[in-house]
Design an enzyme around this catalytic site. Structure first.
Site, PDB file in Angstrom:
ATOM      1  N   HIS A 241       0.901   5.766  -1.571  1.00 40.85           N
ATOM      2  CA  HIS A 241       0.343   6.818  -2.424  1.00 40.85           C
ATOM      3  C   HIS A 241       1.099   6.849  -3.751  1.00 40.85           C
ATOM      4  O   HIS A 241       1.906   7.756  -4.017  1.00 40.85           O
ATOM      5  CB  HIS A 241       0.422   8.176  -1.721  1.00 40.85           C
ATOM      6  CG  HIS A 241      -0.376   8.258  -0.456  1.00 40.85           C
ATOM      7  ND1 HIS A 241      -1.695   7.837  -0.388  1.00 40.85           N
ATOM      8  CD2 HIS A 241      -0.056   8.713   0.778  1.00 40.85           C
ATOM      9  CE1 HIS A 241      -2.141   8.036   0.843  1.00 40.85           C
ATOM     10  NE2 HIS A 241      -1.173   8.555   1.571  1.00 40.85           N
TER      11      HIS A 241
ATOM     12  N   HIS B  93       0.844  -1.202   0.000  1.00 39.49           N
ATOM     13  CA  HIS B  93       0.000   0.000   0.000  1.00 39.49           C
ATOM     14  C   HIS B  93       0.873   1.243   0.000  1.00 39.49           C
ATOM     15  O   HIS B  93       1.962   1.262   0.603  1.00 39.49           O
ATOM     16  CB  HIS B  93      -0.934   0.004   1.218  1.00 39.49           C
ATOM     17  CG  HIS B  93      -0.227   0.170   2.533  1.00 39.49           C
ATOM     18  ND1 HIS B  93      -0.084   1.395   3.162  1.00 39.49           N
ATOM     19  CD2 HIS B  93       0.396  -0.731   3.335  1.00 39.49           C
ATOM     20  CE1 HIS B  93       0.580   1.237   4.297  1.00 39.49           C
ATOM     21  NE2 HIS B  93       0.885  -0.042   4.432  1.00 39.49           N
TER      22      HIS B  93
END
Length: 351
Positions: A137, A135
């Site tokens: 951005h 995970h």
């Protein structure tokens, strides 16, 4: 003696009752036959799968890893991504998978070409980290471009564009209750979001809405041109064709429920944890004030908002379509549907 017409009537009634009884028995036999066929079919499938497993337990280069699933959650900022990721961290020990945070320099969502190659190699060949949940951005990355075998499954969550921007605006100034002591980039700026929009500030400009589309569009230069309709169409294509599931912040619990039903290897227990766990609702932006109608109306005049909102509504409609075919509502609660297909007429027959 009984009159002939009464005798005939009783005979007709007896015949009708007998026919109903026979039809009922036939129906029960049909149901039993169907159940037996399903049991036999499942047994045959299990034996075929076992034989296949025995045949391919080892290939010419390395052992076959039956637990090599990889999920990438390229999380969009301020869409409840921390709340969802905390669930993965809470479950990874129990469900035996690895969680890895992709931390990019200065939170840049676009990787250099050499980092793209490194990342693809890591994800596909790092066996010690499989099964894995990555995970971070980062913008969508198409693994098929890099000549590797096996693609990861993508998931994500989107949010109403204006609500996401408002949350991010106040987050930069006041932080959240996750790490309340951390100094944020815009700390000390007391200007409200309404005041920012009214004065034409850069932190609340329509260009700041342009984030969810490029995250789904990927690493093409056009993805990051604010207001690009090509980027919108590419983001839509990727959402439908490259993502297993994309939820919405406003219906996060349903998103988690669907993931648990589809991928219990990772998310078994996630729904109950979200409902009762202490960490699931952990991160909330501090000092957030809802914008007034004038502010919303001004932002909605922008072509950038119109395109970003079109993408959000597209994602919302797709999510609701998936949910409608996966769950049923009863007494105000949603229930995941059981398996509704089975295999039959499997040849050649197993001895």
């Amino acid at each position: 003696m009984m009159p002939p017409h009464r005798f005939q009537l009783l005979a007709v009634l007896a015949f009708g009752v007998a026919m109903l009884f026979i039809e009922n028995q036939i129906q029960k036999l049909e149901e039993s036959r169907a159940k037996l066929e399903r049991v036999i079919a499942r047994h045959e499938v299990a034996e075929v799968e076992q034989r296949h497993s025995d045949d391919v337990r080892w290939d010419s280069s390395h052992p076959v890893n039956k637990d090599d699933m990889v999920i990438i959650y390229n999380r969009v900022p301020k869409t409840a991504s921390t709340s969802f990721t905390n669930i993965a961290y809470d479950l990874c020990g129990k469900n035996q998978f690895h969680v890895l945070h992709i931390n990019t320099t200065k939170n840049n969502p676009v990787m250099s070409l050499q980092d793209q190659v490194r990342f693809v190699r890591n994800v596909t060949s790092w066996r010690e980290m499989k099964p894995g949940f990555y995970h971070g951005h980062v913008a969508y990355l198409d693994f098929s471009k890099y000549g590797v075998r096996g693609k990861p499954m993508y998931i994500n969550v989107v949010r109403d564009p204006i609500e996401r921007l408002v949350s991010y605006y106040y987050f930069l100034r006041f932080g959240d209750d996750y790490r309340p002591g951390l100094r944020r980039r815009k700390q000390g700026d007391k200007k409200t979001f309404d005041e920012c929009v009214s004065s034409g500030g850069s932190d609340c400009a329509p260009e700041k809405l342009w984030l969810q589309i490029p995250f789904f569009c990927g690493h093409h230069s056009e993805c990051w041109n604010a207001g690009s309709r090509w980027a919108l169409e590419q983001a839509k294509y990727n959402l439908v064709n490259e993502y297993l599931l994309v939820g919405v912040t406003e219906e996060l619990e349903d998103f988690i429920m669907l993931l648990e039903a589809a991928l219990p290897r990772f998310f078994k227990g996630a729904t109950e944890l979200y409902r009762t766990g202490k960490k699931s609702h952990l991160r909330k932006t501090t000092e957030k004030k809802a914008p007034n109608k004038e502010t919303i109306a001004k932002l909605q005049q922008s072509d950038i908002w119109k395109i970003e909102n079109e993408f959000y509504e597209f994602a919302l409609e797709q999510f609701q379509f998936v949910r409608a075919h996966a769950v049923r509502e009863k007494d105000g609660e949603l229930y995941v549907l059981a398996q509704s297909f089975f295999y039959e007429k499997i040849y050649p027959k197993v001895n």
